[in-house]
Scaffold this motif. Structure first.
Motif, PDB file in Angstrom:
ATOM      1  N   SER A   1     -17.488  -5.071  51.191  1.00 45.27           N
ATOM      2  CA  SER A   1     -17.968  -3.828  50.589  1.00 45.27           C
ATOM      3  C   SER A   1     -16.835  -3.088  49.881  1.00 45.27           C
ATOM      4  CB  SER A   1     -18.608  -2.933  51.645  1.00 45.27           C
ATOM      5  OG  SER A   1     -17.678  -2.600  52.658  1.00 45.27           O
ATOM      6  N   THR A   2     -15.643  -3.049  50.517  1.00 42.24           N
ATOM      7  CA  THR A   2     -14.499  -2.411  49.860  1.00 42.24           C
ATOM      8  C   THR A   2     -14.036  -3.243  48.671  1.00 42.24           C
ATOM      9  OG1 THR A   2     -13.789  -1.410  51.934  1.00 42.24           O
ATOM     10  CG2 THR A   2     -12.150  -1.557  50.183  1.00 42.24           C
ATOM     11  N   TRP A   3     -14.080  -4.570  48.822  1.00 45.00           N
ATOM     12  CA  TRP A   3     -13.690  -5.439  47.713  1.00 45.00           C
ATOM     13  C   TRP A   3     -14.517  -5.153  46.473  1.00 45.00           C
ATOM     14  CZ3 TRP A   3     -10.552  -8.433  45.122  1.00 45.00           C
ATOM     15  CH2 TRP A   3     -11.070  -9.221  44.104  1.00 45.00           C
ATOM     16  N   TRP A   4     -15.832  -4.968  46.626  1.00 48.14           N
ATOM     17  CA  TRP A   4     -16.676  -4.738  45.455  1.00 48.14           C
ATOM     18  C   TRP A   4     -16.324  -3.425  44.765  1.00 48.14           C
ATOM     19  CZ3 TRP A   4     -18.459  -8.552  43.143  1.00 48.14           C
ATOM     20  CH2 TRP A   4     -19.053  -9.639  43.792  1.00 48.14           C
ATOM     21  N   VAL A   5     -15.998  -2.397  45.545  1.00 49.25           N
ATOM     22  CA  VAL A   5     -15.570  -1.126  44.940  1.00 49.25           C
ATOM     23  C   VAL A   5     -14.259  -1.330  44.188  1.00 49.25           C
ATOM     24  CG1 VAL A   5     -14.855   1.248  45.386  1.00 49.25           C
ATOM     25  CG2 VAL A   5     -16.731   0.252  46.703  1.00 49.25           C
ATOM     26  N   TYR A   6     -13.298  -1.960  44.862  1.00 46.11           N
ATOM     27  CA  TYR A   6     -12.001  -2.229  44.234  1.00 46.11           C
ATOM     28  C   TYR A   6     -12.163  -3.100  42.998  1.00 46.11           C
ATOM     29  CZ  TYR A   6      -7.546  -4.640  43.532  1.00 46.11           C
ATOM     30  OH  TYR A   6      -6.418  -5.192  42.975  1.00 46.11           O
ATOM     31  N   SER A   7     -12.998  -4.138  43.091  1.00 50.50           N
ATOM     32  CA  SER A   7     -13.210  -5.048  41.965  1.00 50.50           C
ATOM     33  C   SER A   7     -13.792  -4.309  40.759  1.00 50.50           C
ATOM     34  CB  SER A   7     -14.146  -6.187  42.385  1.00 50.50           C
ATOM     35  OG  SER A   7     -14.429  -7.038  41.301  1.00 50.50           O
ATOM     36  N   ASP A   8     -14.733  -3.399  41.006  1.00 49.52           N
ATOM     37  CA  ASP A   8     -15.332  -2.630  39.913  1.00 49.52           C
ATOM     38  C   ASP A   8     -14.293  -1.730  39.248  1.00 49.52           C
ATOM     39  OD1 ASP A   8     -18.628  -2.100  41.422  1.00 49.52           O
ATOM     40  OD2 ASP A   8     -17.763  -3.820  40.372  1.00 49.52           O
ATOM     41  N   LEU A   9     -13.478  -1.046  40.058  1.00 46.37           N
ATOM     42  CA  LEU A   9     -12.457  -0.149  39.515  1.00 46.37           C
ATOM     43  C   LEU A   9     -11.406  -0.930  38.739  1.00 46.37           C
ATOM     44  CD1 LEU A   9     -11.977   2.163  42.622  1.00 46.37           C
ATOM     45  CD2 LEU A   9     -13.109   2.777  40.484  1.00 46.37           C
ATOM     46  N   ALA A  10     -10.922  -2.016  39.343  1.00 42.79           N
ATOM     47  CA  ALA A  10      -9.899  -2.827  38.680  1.00 42.79           C
ATOM     48  C   ALA A  10     -10.468  -3.517  37.450  1.00 42.79           C
ATOM     49  CB  ALA A  10      -9.339  -3.859  39.664  1.00 42.79           C
ATOM     50  N   GLY A  11     -11.688  -4.040  37.569  1.00 42.73           N
ATOM     51  CA  GLY A  11     -12.300  -4.739  36.449  1.00 42.73           C
ATOM     52  C   GLY A  11     -12.500  -3.851  35.244  1.00 42.73           C
TER      53      GLY A  11
ATOM     54  N   ASP B   1     -13.709 -18.878  32.538  1.00 39.33           N
ATOM     55  CA  ASP B   1     -14.044 -18.596  31.146  1.00 39.33           C
ATOM     56  C   ASP B   1     -14.817 -17.290  31.067  1.00 39.33           C
ATOM     57  OD1 ASP B   1     -14.768 -22.073  30.831  1.00 39.33           O
ATOM     58  OD2 ASP B   1     -12.946 -21.030  30.205  1.00 39.33           O
ATOM     59  N   PRO B   2     -14.356 -16.319  30.267  1.00 41.31           N
ATOM     60  CA  PRO B   2     -15.049 -15.035  30.179  1.00 41.31           C
ATOM     61  C   PRO B   2     -16.421 -15.190  29.566  1.00 41.31           C
ATOM     62  CG  PRO B   2     -13.371 -15.208  28.467  1.00 41.31           C
ATOM     63  CD  PRO B   2     -13.205 -16.398  29.359  1.00 41.31           C
ATOM     64  N   PRO B   3     -17.401 -14.422  30.041  1.00 34.16           N
ATOM     65  CA  PRO B   3     -18.734 -14.477  29.433  1.00 34.16           C
ATOM     66  C   PRO B   3     -18.716 -13.908  28.025  1.00 34.16           C
ATOM     67  CG  PRO B   3     -18.586 -12.663  30.977  1.00 34.16           C
ATOM     68  CD  PRO B   3     -17.307 -13.444  31.123  1.00 34.16           C
ATOM     69  N   LYS B   4     -19.633 -14.371  27.197  1.00 29.25           N
ATOM     70  CA  LYS B   4     -19.726 -13.851  25.842  1.00 29.25           C
ATOM     71  C   LYS B   4     -20.180 -12.395  25.887  1.00 29.25           C
ATOM     72  CE  LYS B   4     -20.888 -18.301  23.747  1.00 29.25           C
ATOM     73  NZ  LYS B   4     -21.913 -19.050  22.970  1.00 29.25           N
TER      74      LYS B   4
ATOM     75  N   ALA C   1     -10.044  -5.337  32.717  1.00 31.76           N
ATOM     76  CA  ALA C   1      -9.167  -6.382  33.238  1.00 31.76           C
ATOM     77  C   ALA C   1      -9.666  -7.752  32.789  1.00 31.76           C
ATOM     78  CB  ALA C   1      -9.132  -6.315  34.759  1.00 31.76           C
ATOM     79  N   SER C   2      -8.744  -8.668  32.584  1.00 36.70           N
ATOM     80  CA  SER C   2      -9.105 -10.032  32.215  1.00 36.70           C
ATOM     81  C   SER C   2      -9.630 -10.777  33.430  1.00 36.70           C
ATOM     82  CB  SER C   2      -7.885 -10.758  31.654  1.00 36.70           C
ATOM     83  OG  SER C   2      -6.908 -10.925  32.669  1.00 36.70           O
ATOM     84  N   ASN C   3     -10.374 -11.843  33.182  1.00 35.82           N
ATOM     85  CA  ASN C   3     -10.839 -12.678  34.294  1.00 35.82           C
ATOM     86  C   ASN C   3      -9.660 -13.273  35.054  1.00 35.82           C
ATOM     87  OD1 ASN C   3     -13.423 -12.110  33.548  1.00 35.82           O
ATOM     88  ND2 ASN C   3     -14.083 -14.226  33.334  1.00 35.82           N
ATOM     89  N   SER C   4      -8.585 -13.588  34.325  1.00 36.47           N
ATOM     90  CA  SER C   4      -7.399 -14.151  34.971  1.00 36.47           C
ATOM     91  C   SER C   4      -6.805 -13.178  35.982  1.00 36.47           C
ATOM     92  CB  SER C   4      -6.355 -14.506  33.905  1.00 36.47           C
ATOM     93  OG  SER C   4      -5.163 -14.961  34.500  1.00 36.47           O
ATOM     94  N   SER C   5      -6.690 -11.899  35.609  1.00 37.58           N
ATOM     95  CA  SER C   5      -6.112 -10.925  36.546  1.00 37.58           C
ATOM     96  C   SER C   5      -7.060 -10.660  37.716  1.00 37.58           C
ATOM     97  CB  SER C   5      -5.783  -9.617  35.820  1.00 37.58           C
ATOM     98  OG  SER C   5      -6.954  -8.926  35.448  1.00 37.58           O
ATOM     99  N   MET C   6      -8.377 -10.740  37.475  1.00 38.53           N
ATOM    100  CA  MET C   6      -9.324 -10.572  38.569  1.00 38.53           C
ATOM    101  C   MET C   6      -9.249 -11.739  39.547  1.00 38.53           C
ATOM    102  SD  MET C   6     -10.545  -7.612  38.148  1.00 38.53           S
ATOM    103  CE  MET C   6     -11.666  -7.708  39.545  1.00 38.53           C
TER     104      MET C   6
END
Length: 319
Positions: free
Chosen positions: A65-75, A125-128, A94-99
């Motif tokens: 649950s914390t990861w998803w919050v962090y992932s959204d903020l960082a992303g 590979d990043p989505p279009k 953020a790039s997919n590589s950094s995520m």
């Protein structure tokens, strides 16, 4: 960054990372990546959206649950300094590589502790960054579905209206926060916005573009204007901002902190956060409702750049 400057849970993560680096005899690049993620988590923990318990409890930090919050903020690029474009308003995602680097570090810590949790890696590979017609049709259906709570209904409708306006106008964040209800045609068929030409010097005059709005955007705006009217009812002063807050908020810190009621005009940073957070949630929810769902761009800038054509019906010089 010294241990004393970190939130307690992040300090615990930092100590574990240093132990992991020593035991693994990690290569220079891996060690640098692990330490960078700790600093990035600390930056996320400074933001209002980060869970309070996850700042102090490491057990609460190292959860999905914390990861998803962090992932959204960082992303959304909110854990690093804003990338300086000429208009000073673009939050670079953020790039997919950094995520992937972030998820790899969290997984390394979890594995080191023997925790069963697994943090998902971003695709290589990043989505279009394009929006198919079927996505718009799916969102039209989503607009008619009931939400779980009044707040989620308000947030969802605001996001869909904002999404439609960006898709129809290619508006930047700064242009969105300047929009007023006076810019809308009475039948919501068009919207006028002020364009300030980028990178052509101060002598360039701003231009007012009147742009055709799609049926989807008109429907979403109609629903949003009803919700907006309720939020601004008790606001003092001007009430013409198109995009307003849905929750009570505050500005400043310490003794200088002032409470801001809901219904206040959104500023650039608040608008970008609200949009990114809501779109991320939408991308998680929609696959259960629409089997052919493709994730939408998570930031205003990503969506804006995906727009190839808009329908301008009139051009004027700004007064």
């Amino acid at each position: 960054m010294s241990e004393q400057t970190l939130h307690p849970a992040v300090a615990r993560m930092s100590m574990l990372v240093e132990t992991l680096i020593r035991q693994e005899q990690a290569e220079k690049k891996r060690a640098a990546n692990l330490r960078w993620v700790v600093k990035d988590v600390q930056a996320a923990a400074e933001l209002d959206e980060f869970p309070e318990k996850a700042r102090t409890s490491f057990d609460d930090l190292l959860t999905l649950s914390t990861w998803w919050v962090y992932s959204d903020l960082a992303g959304a690029g909110l854990t690093r300094e804003r990338h300086r474009h000429p208009d000073h308003e673009v939050q670079v995602p953020a790039s997919n590589s950094s995520m992937r680097t972030r998820a790899t570090a969290w997984n390394a810590v979890a594995k080191f502790l023997g925790r069963p949790v697994r943090f998902p890696l971003a695709p290589k590979d990043p989505p279009k960054a394009t929006v198919a017609d079927r996505q718009r049709r799916a969102l039209t259906r989503e607009l008619s579905r009931p939400a779980h709570t009044p707040m989620s209904e308000a947030g969802r409708v605001r996001t869909l209206a904002m999404y439609g306006v960006i898709l129809d106008t290619r508006a930047r964040s700064g242009e969105l926060v300047e929009m007023t209800t006076h810019a809308l045609a009475p039948d919501l068929s068009t919207i006028s916005l002020i364009r300030r030409p980028q990178g052509v010097g101060e002598a360039a005059l701003p231009i007012v573009e009147t742009i055709r709005l799609s049926q989807f955007t008109r429907a979403a705006l109609k629903a949003w204007l009803d919700i907006r009217a309720e939020r601004i009812e008790f606001i003092e002063g001007t009430k013409d901002a198109l995009w307003v807050s849905l929750r009570n908020n505050h500005s400043g810190q310490g003794r200088g902190m002032r409470r801001r009621p809901s219904g206040m005009p959104l500023q650039i940073r608040g608008l970008e956060r609200a949009y990114s957070r809501a779109i991320s949630q939408l991308n998680r929810d929609m696959p259960e409702k629409e089997s052919a769902w493709t994730p939408l761009p998570r930031t205003v800038e990503q969506l804006r750049r995906s727009v190839k054509k808009i329908e301008i019906v009139r051009l004027d010089l700004a007064a």
